[in-house]
Motif scaffolding. Structure first.
Motif, PDB file in Angstrom:
ATOM      1  N   LYS A 193       0.833  -1.190   0.000  1.00 59.79           N
ATOM      2  CA  LYS A 193       0.000   0.000   0.000  1.00 59.79           C
ATOM      3  C   LYS A 193       0.871   1.244   0.000  1.00 59.79           C
ATOM      4  CE  LYS A 193      -3.765   2.161   2.633  1.00 59.79           C
ATOM      5  NZ  LYS A 193      -4.610   2.051   3.844  1.00 59.79           N
ATOM      6  N   ARG A 194       0.484   2.257  -0.781  1.00 55.23           N
ATOM      7  CA  ARG A 194       1.182   3.534  -0.915  1.00 55.23           C
ATOM      8  C   ARG A 194       2.498   3.409  -1.677  1.00 55.23           C
ATOM      9  NH1 ARG A 194      -2.711   7.134  -0.511  1.00 55.23           N
ATOM     10  NH2 ARG A 194      -3.938   6.884   1.388  1.00 55.23           N
ATOM     11  N   ALA A 195       2.726   2.283  -2.348  1.00 56.77           N
ATOM     12  CA  ALA A 195       3.944   2.143  -3.146  1.00 56.77           C
ATOM     13  C   ALA A 195       3.949   3.177  -4.265  1.00 56.77           C
ATOM     14  CB  ALA A 195       4.028   0.740  -3.733  1.00 56.77           C
ATOM     15  N   LYS A 196       5.123   3.606  -4.687  1.00 59.12           N
ATOM     16  CA  LYS A 196       5.259   4.571  -5.773  1.00 59.12           C
ATOM     17  C   LYS A 196       5.252   3.832  -7.110  1.00 59.12           C
ATOM     18  CE  LYS A 196       6.076   8.794  -3.996  1.00 59.12           C
ATOM     19  NZ  LYS A 196       5.502  10.068  -4.464  1.00 59.12           N
ATOM     20  N   VAL A 197       4.421   4.315  -8.030  1.00 59.76           N
ATOM     21  CA  VAL A 197       4.360   3.763  -9.371  1.00 59.76           C
ATOM     22  C   VAL A 197       4.255   4.923 -10.360  1.00 59.76           C
ATOM     23  CG1 VAL A 197       3.195   1.663  -8.559  1.00 59.76           C
ATOM     24  CG2 VAL A 197       1.839   3.578  -9.430  1.00 59.76           C
ATOM     25  N   LEU A 198       4.394   4.611 -11.634  1.00 62.82           N
ATOM     26  CA  LEU A 198       4.201   5.634 -12.649  1.00 62.82           C
ATOM     27  C   LEU A 198       2.740   5.657 -13.073  1.00 62.82           C
ATOM     28  CD1 LEU A 198       5.428   7.709 -14.681  1.00 62.82           C
ATOM     29  CD2 LEU A 198       5.442   5.821 -16.329  1.00 62.82           C
ATOM     30  N   MET A 199       2.172   6.857 -13.171  1.00 63.15           N
ATOM     31  CA  MET A 199       0.790   7.006 -13.646  1.00 63.15           C
ATOM     32  C   MET A 199       0.768   7.832 -14.920  1.00 63.15           C
ATOM     33  SD  MET A 199      -2.571   8.803 -11.885  1.00 63.15           S
ATOM     34  CE  MET A 199      -1.947  10.467 -12.110  1.00 63.15           C
ATOM     35  N   ARG A 200      -0.022   7.371 -15.893  1.00 64.17           N
ATOM     36  CA  ARG A 200      -0.374   8.157 -17.071  1.00 64.17           C
ATOM     37  C   ARG A 200      -1.891   8.323 -17.047  1.00 64.17           C
ATOM     38  NH1 ARG A 200       3.576   8.704 -20.963  1.00 64.17           N
ATOM     39  NH2 ARG A 200       2.023   9.284 -22.534  1.00 64.17           N
ATOM     40  N   ARG A 201      -2.358   9.559 -17.046  1.00 62.51           N
ATOM     41  CA  ARG A 201      -3.813   9.835 -16.978  1.00 62.51           C
ATOM     42  C   ARG A 201      -4.238  10.532 -18.260  1.00 62.51           C
ATOM     43  NH1 ARG A 201      -6.359  12.168 -11.583  1.00 62.51           N
ATOM     44  NH2 ARG A 201      -6.364   9.918 -11.168  1.00 62.51           N
ATOM     45  N   PHE A 202      -5.208   9.905 -18.938  1.00 65.80           N
ATOM     46  CA  PHE A 202      -5.665  10.407 -20.238  1.00 65.80           C
ATOM     47  C   PHE A 202      -7.170  10.617 -20.207  1.00 65.80           C
ATOM     48  CE2 PHE A 202      -6.805  10.321 -24.711  1.00 65.80           C
ATOM     49  CZ  PHE A 202      -5.743  10.976 -25.324  1.00 65.80           C
ATOM     50  N   LEU A 203      -7.612  11.778 -20.683  1.00 68.30           N
ATOM     51  CA  LEU A 203      -9.031  12.108 -20.754  1.00 68.30           C
ATOM     52  C   LEU A 203      -9.501  11.909 -22.192  1.00 68.30           C
ATOM     53  CD1 LEU A 203     -11.496  13.298 -19.171  1.00 68.30           C
ATOM     54  CD2 LEU A 203     -10.802  15.532 -20.072  1.00 68.30           C
ATOM     55  N   VAL A 204     -10.439  10.970 -22.380  1.00 70.93           N
ATOM     56  CA  VAL A 204     -10.982  10.682 -23.706  1.00 70.93           C
ATOM     57  C   VAL A 204     -12.188  11.583 -23.952  1.00 70.93           C
ATOM     58  CG1 VAL A 204     -11.932   8.903 -25.225  1.00 70.93           C
ATOM     59  CG2 VAL A 204     -10.231   8.291 -23.495  1.00 70.93           C
ATOM     60  N   GLU A 205     -12.256  12.158 -25.143  1.00 73.76           N
ATOM     61  CA  GLU A 205     -13.352  13.059 -25.477  1.00 73.76           C
ATOM     62  C   GLU A 205     -14.051  12.612 -26.753  1.00 73.76           C
ATOM     63  OE1 GLU A 205     -11.354  16.790 -25.806  1.00 73.76           O
ATOM     64  OE2 GLU A 205     -11.377  17.171 -23.645  1.00 73.76           O
ATOM     65  N   GLU A 206     -15.329  12.922 -26.837  1.00 77.27           N
ATOM     66  CA  GLU A 206     -16.114  12.718 -28.052  1.00 77.27           C
ATOM     67  C   GLU A 206     -16.837  14.019 -28.358  1.00 77.27           C
ATOM     68  OE1 GLU A 206     -18.739   9.426 -27.703  1.00 77.27           O
ATOM     69  OE2 GLU A 206     -17.132   7.938 -27.500  1.00 77.27           O
ATOM     70  N   ASP A 207     -16.613  14.541 -29.559  1.00 76.56           N
ATOM     71  CA  ASP A 207     -17.216  15.820 -29.957  1.00 76.56           C
ATOM     72  C   ASP A 207     -16.932  16.915 -28.933  1.00 76.56           C
ATOM     73  OD1 ASP A 207     -18.357  14.631 -32.242  1.00 76.56           O
ATOM     74  OD2 ASP A 207     -20.067  13.929 -31.070  1.00 76.56           O
ATOM     75  N   GLY A 208     -15.717  16.880 -28.379  1.00 76.22           N
ATOM     76  CA  GLY A 208     -15.307  17.902 -27.434  1.00 76.22           C
ATOM     77  C   GLY A 208     -15.799  17.704 -26.014  1.00 76.22           C
ATOM     78  N   GLU A 209     -16.561  16.641 -25.764  1.00 71.72           N
ATOM     79  CA  GLU A 209     -17.086  16.369 -24.428  1.00 71.72           C
ATOM     80  C   GLU A 209     -16.323  15.220 -23.781  1.00 71.72           C
ATOM     81  OE1 GLU A 209     -19.425  18.127 -22.910  1.00 71.72           O
ATOM     82  OE2 GLU A 209     -19.692  19.430 -24.654  1.00 71.72           O
ATOM     83  N   PRO A 210     -15.948  15.340 -22.488  1.00 76.69           N
ATOM     84  CA  PRO A 210     -15.238  14.238 -21.813  1.00 76.69           C
ATOM     85  C   PRO A 210     -16.167  13.052 -21.577  1.00 76.69           C
ATOM     86  CG  PRO A 210     -15.784  15.974 -20.250  1.00 76.69           C
ATOM     87  CD  PRO A 210     -16.156  16.505 -21.599  1.00 76.69           C
ATOM     88  N   VAL A 211     -15.716  11.859 -21.944  1.00 77.85           N
ATOM     89  CA  VAL A 211     -16.557  10.671 -21.797  1.00 77.85           C
ATOM     90  C   VAL A 211     -15.881   9.569 -20.992  1.00 77.85           C
ATOM     91  CG1 VAL A 211     -17.845  11.099 -23.927  1.00 77.85           C
ATOM     92  CG2 VAL A 211     -15.736   9.741 -24.019  1.00 77.85           C
ATOM     93  N   GLU A 212     -14.582   9.674 -20.774  1.00 77.77           N
ATOM     94  CA  GLU A 212     -13.863   8.586 -20.116  1.00 77.77           C
ATOM     95  C   GLU A 212     -12.548   9.127 -19.568  1.00 77.77           C
ATOM     96  OE1 GLU A 212     -11.963   4.453 -21.824  1.00 77.77           O
ATOM     97  OE2 GLU A 212     -13.966   5.007 -22.489  1.00 77.77           O
ATOM     98  N   LEU A 213     -12.230   8.760 -18.337  1.00 80.08           N
ATOM     99  CA  LEU A 213     -10.967   9.158 -17.728  1.00 80.08           C
ATOM    100  C   LEU A 213     -10.188   7.891 -17.394  1.00 80.08           C
ATOM    101  CD1 LEU A 213      -9.153  11.438 -16.651  1.00 80.08           C
ATOM    102  CD2 LEU A 213     -10.322  11.189 -14.443  1.00 80.08           C
ATOM    103  N   VAL A 214      -9.012   7.744 -18.004  1.00 76.94           N
ATOM    104  CA  VAL A 214      -8.223   6.520 -17.861  1.00 76.94           C
ATOM    105  C   VAL A 214      -6.920   6.831 -17.138  1.00 76.94           C
ATOM    106  CG1 VAL A 214      -7.173   4.562 -19.040  1.00 76.94           C
ATOM    107  CG2 VAL A 214      -9.190   5.682 -20.034  1.00 76.94           C
ATOM    108  N   SER A 215      -6.753   6.257 -15.959  1.00 75.91           N
ATOM    109  CA  SER A 215      -5.506   6.395 -15.201  1.00 75.91           C
ATOM    110  C   SER A 215      -4.795   5.053 -15.228  1.00 75.91           C
ATOM    111  CB  SER A 215      -5.799   6.804 -13.752  1.00 75.91           C
ATOM    112  OG  SER A 215      -6.497   8.034 -13.705  1.00 75.91           O
ATOM    113  N   SER A 216      -3.643   4.996 -15.907  1.00 67.52           N
ATOM    114  CA  SER A 216      -2.886   3.749 -16.058  1.00 67.52           C
ATOM    115  C   SER A 216      -1.657   3.778 -15.166  1.00 67.52           C
ATOM    116  CB  SER A 216      -2.479   3.540 -17.515  1.00 67.52           C
ATOM    117  OG  SER A 216      -3.618   3.364 -18.336  1.00 67.52           O
TER     118      SER A 216
END
Length: 242
Positions: free
Chosen positions: A121-144
């Motif tokens: 728990k609380r281990a350090k990892v790398l995160m990539r966070r990407f916000l997916v949009e359709e027609d300019g509207e946010p529809v999905e938030l992906v944190s990898s």
């Protein structure tokens, strides 16, 4: 805190009907049982049955024919891939996807993500966070999230959008192979930043699809937390990657 929740009744009923289509119980071209028959067979309310049928019609499994009822169409073309957000998360080409890379950096992860990665728990990892949009509207938030030991020698820490998808990039750079994916569902209220990015009104929950991608030994190589509006339901699924 995220609580694991069972999918709504209409989603479970739709899945059961879908399974019966796939195993031949309801062959293509035949009528599915009437609403009354489904209500009696499954002990569910008519609104639940109607919503399940509408979901299957929307996704192409069923169709309505005037004067004949609801007909089985069979597996939709491309349907197997469409509903698997794990494959999407692994293959998404950030440089070609509508949306934006919100954040890249090393973070301390939640107990849920740490457990999926096999880390304390609380281990350090790398995160990539990407916000997916359709027609300019946010529809999905992906944190990898990626174990730090897997990051060296890759471009995962690069703040520019990644081309080709994380799976292909990691397999090419680290000589590892992704073998299978598990998708787990939970529902929760979004954190303040998540709600702002998804432009959600206060009090509106999100559906979290936790995507755990592993090698053949079961070691997690990537965990992605896919956040969606709560009315977009997914079921837990495990499958092999081709």
């Amino acid at each position: 805190m995220a609580y694991e929740v069972e999918a709504p009744k209409y989603v479970r009923l739709a899945q059961t009907i879908q399974q019966r289509i796939e195993d031949g119980t309801y062959p293509p071209g035949t009528r599915v049982p009437s609403e009354n028959q489904l209500v009696q067979s499954f002990g569910m309310s008519r609104p639940t049955v109607v919503r399940a049928l509408e979901l299957l019609k929307r996704d192409g499994w069923l169709e309505s024919r005037q004067g004949y009822g609801t007909i089985v169409r069979g597996r939709p073309a491309g349907g197997e891939q469409k509903d698997r957000r794990g494959s999407e998360a692994l293959a998404r080409d950030e440089s070609r996807t509508a949306g934006r890379l919100v954040e890249v950096g090393r973070v301390s992860v939640s107990a849920r993500v740490a457990s999926a990665l096999g880390l304390p728990k609380r281990a350090k990892v790398l995160m990539r966070r990407f916000l997916v949009e359709e027609d300019g509207e946010p529809v999905e938030l992906v944190s990898s999230y990626f174990p730090v030991g897997l990051v060296d020698g890759t471009e995962l820490e690069n703040a520019d959008p990644l081309s080709g998808g994380t799976r292909a990039h990691i397999e090419a750079r680290k000589k590892v192979r992704f073998d299978h994916v598990t998708e787990r569902v939970s529902a929760r209220l979004p954190e303040h930043e998540e709600a702002e990015l998804l432009e959600l009104p206060e009090g509106v929950p999100v559906l979290s699809v936790l995507v755990v991608a592993c090698d053949a030994s079961g070691q997690a190589l990537q965990v992605s937390d896919v956040l969606l509006p709560a009315d977009r339901q997914e079921l837990e699924d495990t499958y092999r990657l081709s």
